[in-house]
Design a protein around this motif. Structure first.
Motif, PDB file in Angstrom:
ATOM      1  N   ASP A 100      28.326  37.022  32.085  1.00 56.02           N
ATOM      2  CA  ASP A 100      29.021  35.932  31.556  1.00 56.02           C
ATOM      3  C   ASP A 100      28.855  34.905  32.542  1.00 56.02           C
ATOM      4  N   GLN A 105      27.917  31.884  34.787  1.00 59.08           N
ATOM      5  CA  GLN A 105      27.055  30.674  34.504  1.00 59.08           C
ATOM      6  C   GLN A 105      26.018  30.468  35.449  1.00 59.08           C
ATOM      7  N   ALA A 106      24.807  29.973  34.913  1.00 62.57           N
ATOM      8  CA  ALA A 106      23.693  29.686  35.932  1.00 62.57           C
ATOM      9  C   ALA A 106      23.801  28.116  36.333  1.00 62.57           C
ATOM     10  N   HIS A 107      22.939  27.985  37.549  1.00 66.09           N
ATOM     11  CA  HIS A 107      23.190  26.782  38.089  1.00 66.09           C
ATOM     12  C   HIS A 107      21.511  26.195  37.920  1.00 66.09           C
ATOM     13  N   ALA A 108      21.576  24.834  37.637  1.00 70.35           N
ATOM     14  CA  ALA A 108      20.274  24.113  37.573  1.00 70.35           C
ATOM     15  C   ALA A 108      20.062  23.769  38.782  1.00 70.35           C
ATOM     16  N   ILE A 120      12.214  31.398  30.115  1.00 74.74           N
ATOM     17  CA  ILE A 120      13.483  31.669  30.089  1.00 74.74           C
ATOM     18  C   ILE A 120      14.032  33.073  29.536  1.00 74.74           C
ATOM     19  N   ASP A 121      14.511  33.857  30.564  1.00 75.04           N
ATOM     20  CA  ASP A 121      15.057  35.051  30.166  1.00 75.04           C
ATOM     21  C   ASP A 121      16.356  35.084  29.496  1.00 75.04           C
ATOM     22  N   PRO A 122      16.907  35.326  28.099  1.00 68.96           N
ATOM     23  CA  PRO A 122      17.848  35.200  27.730  1.00 68.96           C
ATOM     24  C   PRO A 122      18.862  36.094  28.226  1.00 68.96           C
ATOM     25  N   ARG A 171      19.750  34.837  31.622  1.00 72.30           N
ATOM     26  CA  ARG A 171      19.956  33.353  31.527  1.00 72.30           C
ATOM     27  C   ARG A 171      19.330  32.814  32.975  1.00 72.30           C
ATOM     28  N   LEU A 224      17.121  27.428  36.607  1.00 69.92           N
ATOM     29  CA  LEU A 224      18.227  28.001  36.075  1.00 69.92           C
ATOM     30  C   LEU A 224      18.498  29.572  36.843  1.00 69.92           C
TER      31      LEU A 224
END
Lengths: 134, 134
Positions: free
Chosen positions: A3, A5-8, A76-78, A81, A131
């Motif tokens: 859960d 969140q990732a940072h770009a 991108i690895d779902p 994430r 990400l």
């Protein structure tokens, strides 16, 4: 799955080119009278260009010569994430001679059928993001 | 890797929708004054629409409302040169209220930052191809 969140993180052009060259397949987007179009193609990268084959009769070849296109690749690895994406934009040049201007590598055609037409994208803008967590 | 070329088989719309819903990430292409643009987004599929979040200040949200966009997803295995790709095209609608019109599922935002803006693509054209051997 997480859960968190990732940072770009923005990538610099050198990293973008390296990543773009590291994968065999990307997607080219172009403009048609019925709005934007996009298809996956297998590509190679050479000297600030992205190159891919298409069939001479394809909508792509007929529409993009001398027009601006965008070329996107990602990994991108779902599950985690995380991953990266790169977008290169520039003018497309359609070469019906197969684009053999010296020792430049060309992608092998994957799908059956005559695909002697090569699209060369002269990239003038390349951006990318990674990400990641933390 | 194999040298055998694959054959592209056209998919019917029902297969296209099923495949589009089977992956979490696709790429949206839209038109800008500087040519086409394309970015990856995580999406959901619902009732002939493709939905994804974006930030209200993003170029995407500011440009695509009521405009046509193309949405692409694929799963291509470079080793076997098999897989599929689907492209859905239609009019985009930007909803600044988060697009919560009932029980419609929305994709979770992956990247940090405020992403309450939802883009709903009302798909009127969907095509796809499967790349296979034999």
């Amino acid at each position: 799955m997480t859960d968190e969140q990732a940072h770009a993180v923005e990538l610099d052009p050198a990293e973008c080119w390296e990543l773009l060259a590291s994968v065999p397949v990307g997607r080219v987007a172009w403009t048609t009278s019925a709005g934007p179009a996009v298809v996956p193609v297998n590509h190679v990268v050479d000297a600030q260009t992205v190159r891919f084959r298409t069939a001479a009769y394809a909508a792509l070849a007929q529409k993009v010569d001398a027009e601006r296109v965008a070329f996107e690749a990602d990994a991108i690895d779902p599950a985690s994430r995380t991953g990266w994406s790169v977008v290169a934009r520039g003018r497309a040049e359609v070469r019906y001679d197969g684009g053999r201007d010296g020792a430049v590598p060309l992608p092998e055609p994957w799908a059956a059928g005559s695909r002697h037409t090569v699209v060369v994208v002269h990239v003038d803008e390349i951006t990318g993001r990674r990400l990641q967590h933390g």
